[in-house]
Design a protein around this motif. Structure first.
Motif, PDB file in Angstrom:
ATOM      1  N   SER A  24       0.802  -1.222   0.000  1.00 45.89           N
ATOM      2  CA  SER A  24       0.000   0.000   0.000  1.00 45.89           C
ATOM      3  C   SER A  24       0.832   1.268   0.000  1.00 45.89           C
ATOM      4  CB  SER A  24      -0.939   0.003   1.212  1.00 45.89           C
ATOM      5  OG  SER A  24      -0.206  -0.111   2.413  1.00 45.89           O
ATOM      6  N   GLU A  27       1.873   1.806  -3.456  1.00 46.08           N
ATOM      7  CA  GLU A  27       0.682   2.094  -4.267  1.00 46.08           C
ATOM      8  C   GLU A  27       0.263   3.542  -4.093  1.00 46.08           C
ATOM      9  OE1 GLU A  27      -3.996   0.698  -4.759  1.00 46.08           O
ATOM     10  OE2 GLU A  27      -2.710  -0.352  -3.314  1.00 46.08           O
ATOM     11  N   ASN A  60       3.933   1.045 -11.934  1.00 51.25           N
ATOM     12  CA  ASN A  60       3.780   0.798 -10.499  1.00 51.25           C
ATOM     13  C   ASN A  60       2.935  -0.459 -10.328  1.00 51.25           C
ATOM     14  OD1 ASN A  60       2.918   0.817  -7.746  1.00 51.25           O
ATOM     15  ND2 ASN A  60       3.347   3.010  -7.628  1.00 51.25           N
ATOM     16  N   ALA A  62       2.617  -2.157  -7.399  1.00 53.45           N
ATOM     17  CA  ALA A  62       2.278  -2.365  -5.995  1.00 53.45           C
ATOM     18  C   ALA A  62       0.773  -2.506  -5.784  1.00 53.45           C
ATOM     19  CB  ALA A  62       2.808  -1.209  -5.150  1.00 53.45           C
ATOM     20  N   VAL A  63       0.409  -3.357  -4.820  1.00 56.03           N
ATOM     21  CA  VAL A  63      -0.992  -3.562  -4.453  1.00 56.03           C
ATOM     22  C   VAL A  63      -1.095  -3.612  -2.931  1.00 56.03           C
ATOM     23  CG1 VAL A  63      -3.007  -5.081  -4.607  1.00 56.03           C
ATOM     24  CG2 VAL A  63      -1.465  -4.855  -6.573  1.00 56.03           C
ATOM     25  N   ARG A  64      -1.996  -2.867  -2.387  1.00 54.87           N
ATOM     26  CA  ARG A  64      -2.172  -2.796  -0.927  1.00 54.87           C
ATOM     27  C   ARG A  64      -2.435  -4.182  -0.328  1.00 54.87           C
ATOM     28  NH1 ARG A  64      -7.418   0.934  -1.362  1.00 54.87           N
ATOM     29  NH2 ARG A  64      -6.071   1.673  -3.053  1.00 54.87           N
ATOM     30  N   GLN A  75       4.536  -9.837  -8.555  1.00 51.93           N
ATOM     31  CA  GLN A  75       5.086  -8.630  -9.161  1.00 51.93           C
ATOM     32  C   GLN A  75       6.479  -8.791  -9.761  1.00 51.93           C
ATOM     33  OE1 GLN A  75       4.695  -5.261  -6.391  1.00 51.93           O
ATOM     34  NE2 GLN A  75       2.837  -6.192  -5.543  1.00 51.93           N
ATOM     35  N   GLY A 252      -6.449  -5.547  -0.045  1.00 50.80           N
ATOM     36  CA  GLY A 252      -6.123  -5.633  -1.461  1.00 50.80           C
ATOM     37  C   GLY A 252      -6.894  -6.692  -2.220  1.00 50.80           C
ATOM     38  N   ARG A 255      -7.990  -6.472  -6.019  1.00 47.81           N
ATOM     39  CA  ARG A 255      -7.319  -5.326  -6.633  1.00 47.81           C
ATOM     40  C   ARG A 255      -6.138  -5.777  -7.494  1.00 47.81           C
ATOM     41  NH1 ARG A 255      -8.574  -0.256  -4.888  1.00 47.81           N
ATOM     42  NH2 ARG A 255     -10.018  -0.132  -3.137  1.00 47.81           N
ATOM     43  N   ALA A 257      -2.660  -4.014  -9.983  1.00 47.37           N
ATOM     44  CA  ALA A 257      -1.744  -2.874 -10.047  1.00 47.37           C
ATOM     45  C   ALA A 257      -2.396  -1.679 -10.744  1.00 47.37           C
ATOM     46  CB  ALA A 257      -0.473  -3.274 -10.787  1.00 47.37           C
ATOM     47  N   LYS A 258      -2.153  -0.497 -10.212  1.00 50.05           N
ATOM     48  CA  LYS A 258      -2.772   0.704 -10.776  1.00 50.05           C
ATOM     49  C   LYS A 258      -2.096   1.161 -12.063  1.00 50.05           C
ATOM     50  CE  LYS A 258      -0.045   4.241  -8.294  1.00 50.05           C
ATOM     51  NZ  LYS A 258      -0.121   5.415  -7.383  1.00 50.05           N
TER      52      LYS A 258
END
Length: 281
Positions: A24, A27, A60, A62-64, A75, A252, A255, A257-258
């Motif tokens: 997070s 993220e 990016n 990353a995932v919370r 990842q 997460g 969810r 990756a953004k």
């Protein structure tokens, strides 16, 4: 080694492919929201890198809620496929917070990522964490875990040539004004300071040590006020967090990756194909 040709400037290396891995914090939780969008220290760092070289592309992953094992499993391979020349890897706090915690296992997951990414030719950067007990006194029992993890990360980083940014080495990093009310995520000012710390370590143009400077003095709360704040924090954040863990749930869940693709920093969606390019015009 990477095929990318780097243009060297005095005092710093110019990067063209930056990929961020983590949970997070990376993220960007705490800096913006899910409606307007999250920014976060990695986004802020990408902006600073792009100011030094507009050719930079940034992803990016990353995932919370992810623990170190999940960061590696989900990842690492996508990151390697993007052929980055700069990678940040920040994970482990979610592991520390869990009742069942294996320090050697968590450090091993991080070291495996360090090894794979540096072997690909990327410059890898990670963070040492500040003392959680100074941010949330009720988290004091976790302080030994954090100290031990920082030491293990430092040792693994030294074995693989990974740069460690010690954001926990300065008193300002535990100033409550750098954190959100949940005390687990940096707020906008905290994310700004983390980005500045990494930029300073990378010797980016215009960076300096002002990120280490303390904020103006803050009046200390009274005993009753402090105790009330701790109880509210436990009820509002610690309790629900423990409840999710007991139910096997994570913030997460569901969810992704953004920003899974390398894009220019100002873009959040892939560019549409240029029709003239397809037709040869």
């Amino acid at each position: 080694m990477l095929e990318t040709e780097h243009r060297e400037h005095p005092g710093h290396r110019v990067y063209e492919r930056y990929v961020a891995l983590g949970d997070s914090q990376t993220e960007g939780v705490g800096d913006g929201d899910d409606t307007t969008g999250l920014r976060g220290w990695a986004d802020r760092l990408a902006e600073l890198l792009a100011a030094a070289d507009p050719a930079l592309r940034y992803a990016n992953l990353a995932v919370r809620g992810r623990v170190a094992r999940q960061v590696r499993a989900e990842q690492l391979e996508p990151a390697l496929a993007l052929r980055p020349d700069l990678v940040t890897v920040v994970a482990g706090v979610n592991d520390i917070l869990r009742p069942r915690y294996d320090a050697a296992e968590v450090a091993g997951e991080l070291e495996a990522m360090f090894a794979a990414l540096t072997a690909s030719g990327a410059h890898v950067v990670t963070l040492a964490f500040p003392d959680l007990s100074k941010i949330a006194p009720m988290a004091r029992p976790l302080a030994p875990r954090l100290t031990d993890l920082n030491a293990r990360v430092q040792a693994a980083a030294s074995r693989h040539g990974v740069t460690v940014v010690d954001t926990g080495g300065y008193a300002v990093t535990t100033d409550p004004r750098l954190w959100t009310v949940d005390r687990l995520h940096a707020g906008p000012l905290g994310h700004e300071r983390i980005a500045a710390a990494v930029a300073h370590t990378l010797c980016l143009p215009g960076s300096d040590d002002t990120w280490t400077h303390p904020l103006p003095p803050l009046s200390a709360p009274g005993t009753v006020q402090a105790l009330t704040a701790e109880l509210r924090w436990a009820a509002g954040f610690l309790g629900p967090w423990i409840g999710r863990r007991l139910r096997g749930r994570s913030s997460g869940d569901g969810r992704s990756a953004k920003r899974p693709q390398l894009l220019p920093v100002g873009l959040t969606e892939p560019q549409a194909p240029d029709p003239s390019a397809a037709s040869g015009r």
